[in-house]
Write a protein that holds these residues in place. Structure first.
Motif, PDB file in Angstrom:
ATOM      1  N   LEU A  75      21.464 -35.643  -7.423  1.00 49.99           N
ATOM      2  CA  LEU A  75      21.609 -34.691  -6.324  1.00 49.99           C
ATOM      3  C   LEU A  75      21.720 -35.417  -4.985  1.00 49.99           C
ATOM      4  O   LEU A  75      22.514 -35.030  -4.118  1.00 49.99           O
ATOM      5  CB  LEU A  75      20.427 -33.717  -6.308  1.00 49.99           C
ATOM      6  CG  LEU A  75      20.376 -32.726  -7.477  1.00 49.99           C
ATOM      7  CD1 LEU A  75      19.050 -31.977  -7.486  1.00 49.99           C
ATOM      8  CD2 LEU A  75      21.549 -31.747  -7.409  1.00 49.99           C
ATOM      9  N   ASP A  80      26.691 -33.197  -7.669  1.00 50.19           N
ATOM     10  CA  ASP A  80      26.888 -31.775  -7.958  1.00 50.19           C
ATOM     11  C   ASP A  80      28.024 -31.168  -7.131  1.00 50.19           C
ATOM     12  O   ASP A  80      28.408 -30.018  -7.354  1.00 50.19           O
ATOM     13  CB  ASP A  80      25.599 -30.989  -7.720  1.00 50.19           C
ATOM     14  CG  ASP A  80      25.091 -31.122  -6.295  1.00 50.19           C
ATOM     15  OD1 ASP A  80      25.310 -32.187  -5.676  1.00 50.19           O
ATOM     16  OD2 ASP A  80      24.479 -30.162  -5.791  1.00 50.19           O
ATOM     17  N   PHE A  85      32.332 -31.885 -12.017  1.00 52.99           N
ATOM     18  CA  PHE A  85      31.033 -31.330 -12.387  1.00 52.99           C
ATOM     19  C   PHE A  85      31.054 -29.809 -12.306  1.00 52.99           C
ATOM     20  O   PHE A  85      30.592 -29.106 -13.211  1.00 52.99           O
ATOM     21  CB  PHE A  85      29.935 -31.877 -11.480  1.00 52.99           C
ATOM     22  CG  PHE A  85      28.638 -31.112 -11.596  1.00 52.99           C
ATOM     23  CD1 PHE A  85      27.769 -31.361 -12.634  1.00 52.99           C
ATOM     24  CD2 PHE A  85      28.315 -30.119 -10.674  1.00 52.99           C
ATOM     25  CE1 PHE A  85      26.596 -30.633 -12.769  1.00 52.99           C
ATOM     26  CE2 PHE A  85      27.144 -29.393 -10.786  1.00 52.99           C
ATOM     27  CZ  PHE A  85      26.291 -29.653 -11.841  1.00 52.99           C
ATOM     28  N   LYS A  86      31.578 -29.295 -11.204  1.00 55.92           N
ATOM     29  CA  LYS A  86      31.605 -27.841 -11.013  1.00 55.92           C
ATOM     30  C   LYS A  86      32.390 -27.157 -12.138  1.00 55.92           C
ATOM     31  O   LYS A  86      31.985 -26.112 -12.649  1.00 55.92           O
ATOM     32  CB  LYS A  86      32.227 -27.502  -9.664  1.00 55.92           C
ATOM     33  CG  LYS A  86      31.362 -27.899  -8.466  1.00 55.92           C
ATOM     34  CD  LYS A  86      32.065 -27.541  -7.164  1.00 55.92           C
ATOM     35  CE  LYS A  86      31.211 -27.891  -5.958  1.00 55.92           C
ATOM     36  NZ  LYS A  86      31.890 -27.566  -4.688  1.00 55.92           N
ATOM     37  N   HIS A 298      23.042 -27.600 -16.212  1.00 60.81           N
ATOM     38  CA  HIS A 298      23.263 -28.156 -14.864  1.00 60.81           C
ATOM     39  C   HIS A 298      22.702 -29.570 -14.761  1.00 60.81           C
ATOM     40  O   HIS A 298      23.404 -30.524 -14.413  1.00 60.81           O
ATOM     41  CB  HIS A 298      22.600 -27.222 -13.844  1.00 60.81           C
ATOM     42  CG  HIS A 298      22.741 -27.657 -12.424  1.00 60.81           C
ATOM     43  ND1 HIS A 298      21.874 -28.572 -11.835  1.00 60.81           N
ATOM     44  CD2 HIS A 298      23.633 -27.315 -11.454  1.00 60.81           C
ATOM     45  CE1 HIS A 298      22.237 -28.766 -10.580  1.00 60.81           C
ATOM     46  NE2 HIS A 298      23.297 -28.019 -10.324  1.00 60.81           N
ATOM     47  N   LEU A 302      24.485 -33.568 -14.752  1.00 57.60           N
ATOM     48  CA  LEU A 302      24.188 -34.522 -13.683  1.00 57.60           C
ATOM     49  C   LEU A 302      23.575 -35.794 -14.249  1.00 57.60           C
ATOM     50  O   LEU A 302      23.914 -36.902 -13.823  1.00 57.60           O
ATOM     51  CB  LEU A 302      23.229 -33.890 -12.674  1.00 57.60           C
ATOM     52  CG  LEU A 302      23.800 -32.790 -11.777  1.00 57.60           C
ATOM     53  CD1 LEU A 302      22.698 -32.211 -10.892  1.00 57.60           C
ATOM     54  CD2 LEU A 302      24.937 -33.330 -10.908  1.00 57.60           C
TER      55      LEU A 302
END
Length: 477
Positions: A75, A80, A85-86, A298, A302
């Motif tokens: 993060l 992110d 990633f999205k 999520h 990551l």
């Protein structure tokens, strides 16, 4: 008014305190609280009945903290915000959330709409179940072919009028192979589903009636009407229509339509992504398991990205680091039995035995395959067959026989009668880290991982509340 405000504040504080009491914070990672329910979700999932190496709660704490520290690092690195990633997270989230838009009521409504459209299309003519005998003729066939087919159809028709069995003649003479094996019988048909000439003649018949010879673009038919009916009521067909919806993937169409309706009703204030995101939040507020599953997707994405950048890919590509690590830890990679670093090769001509050796003698071991391929097998004619590697006894029958001098049976390769070996025997230790690259890479990655975790532990504050930890899986829900 002041009195009411005070009461409201007291009620709010009471509700917050109640929530904290029912789901207290078990730890904080970089200032971010982790509730007991989140920790329990992760612990229970990773220590289920089918897990072999189960951990106690205390043993799992450090693994969980390390996991959360890596997510914090990801993060901080703003991983992110990456479009990749999205996109991937949205894919996992959508597979959990999108089906909710097509609930049972929506599917039932779609089934009703399909039924209504079908009923309107069929109209008062209803459904028919005909059988036919076909004399097939290609559309561009000469007139003589059409006349020949007509005469055959006329002959069969006359036999049928004389009392012959329709199904038997269909099986023997019909040139529609799909229906012939079933005595000429076709499935239930609705208007517009077959050739117009055939349809018009068939719909003119009542059950048990037979047509004359009917011409269509594919030849000549004799039609027997087996049955007629109107479309059954919706409740009778409902389950079949729902199965049709599932089989054809129409549920996704329902979802898309529902989302489009919500976007349209918002007057352009919401996008499709907004609608799905809001639904995910709404569902997560009601379903803790879904909330933590989405969090797992999520954080897991990551974790993979940051670990790949920091440890896995970095170690795999760090040639200098791998070599230095190998030199420092050579004894770890010593063997208990010798290895043969080289190749066994098979050739057609005796001269190629020497030619192969000369081809690779000044070439790095890792490049042998490329050089041999371009030199000897660079066209459609193969001159050699090669098995290259680092072999211990038992790995390869030819190596066992020719290098380790074992009484091993070998099977000669067809068209490659001459066998030879080239390389060197390594009695105890590898020449370089390349000889044990997989092991060295794994160990080097493990070292980098430990160093990274130690760095994260120094960088991010961690608070664990032992009194709450002791209540994990020991409280009433």
């Amino acid at each position: 008014m002041k009195f009411l405000t005070t009461i409201a504040a007291m009620l709010l504080c009471g509700s917050v305190a109640c929530a904290q009491q029912s789901d207290p914070v078990v730890m904080k990672i970089n200032g971010v609280p982790v509730t007991r329910s989140e920790f329990e979700y992760s612990y229970n999932k990773n220590n289920s009945a089918d897990v072999i190496d189960k951990k106690t709660v205390d043993e799992y704490v450090d693994l969980f903290i390390n996991y959360k520290l890596k997510v914090a690092a990801a993060l901080d690195a703003r991983l992110d915000t990456l479009s990749s990633f999205k996109k991937e997270f949205a894919m996992y989230r959508d597979q959990e959330v999108r089906p909710v838009f097509a609930d049972s009521a929506a599917v039932l409504a779609e089934a009703q709409a399909i039924y209504d459209r079908t009923k309107e299309h069929i109209g008062p003519r209803g459904l028919i179940k005909p059988a036919h005998i076909l004399m097939y003729v290609e559309q561009k066939a000469p007139a003589a072919k059409f006349e020949e087919a007509r005469q055959r159809a006329d002959s069969i028709y006359n036999v049928l009028k004389g009392g012959a069995d329709f199904a038997e003649l269909a099986r023997r003479y019909s040139q529609d192979p799909g229906s012939a094996k079933n005595g000429g019988e076709l499935p239930w048909l609705q208007p517009g589903q077959t050739l117009k000439e055939f349809e018009d003649a068939a719909y003119a018949l009542q059950p048990g009636e037979m047509s004359g010879v009917v011409k269509s673009p594919v030849g000549f038919h004799i039609i027997l009407m087996k049955a007629r009916k109107q479309l059954e009521p919706f409740d009778t067909l409902k389950n079949n229509i729902i199965r049709f919806i599932e089989a054809r993937g129409l549920r996704e169409r329902i979802v898309d339509r529902k989302i489009d309706e919500i976007v349209k009703s918002s007057g352009g204030k919401l996008s499709k992504e907004d609608v799905i995101s809001q639904k995910a939040e709404e569902l997560s507020a009601k379903d803790a398991d879904l909330k933590y599953l989405l969090q797992e997707y999520h954080d897991g994405l990551l974790l993979y990205e940051v670990s790949n950048r920091t440890v896995w890919e970095k170690a795999a590509k760090d040639e200098a680091g791998l070599e230095a690590y190998f030199k420092k830890n050579k004894k770890r990679y010593y063997w208990t039995q010798p290895r043969y670093k080289g190749m066994v090769y098979h050739v057609k001509q005796k001269d190629d035995v020497k030619a192969v050796r000369e081809c690779v003698e000044d070439v790095p071991f890792s490049k042998w395959a490329d050089v041999l391929r371009s030199t000897f097998n660079n066209d459609s004619v193969l001159r050699i067959r090669v098995e290259k590697g680092i072999f211990k006894e038992g790995d390869n029958a030819f190596i066992d026989k020719m290098v380790f001098k074992k009484d091993t049976a070998v099977t000669q390769l067809k068209d490659f009668p001459i066998d030879a070996v080239y390389g060197k025997l390594l009695k105890k230790k590898p020449d370089s880290y390349e000889d044990v690259r997989g092991l060295v890479t794994a160990d080097y990655q493990e070292m980098l991982e430990k160093q990274w975790v130690a760095e994260l532990r120094r960088k991010y504050p961690v608070e664990v509340y032992r009194d709450v930890l002791e209540t994990v899986n020991k409280h009433s829900r």
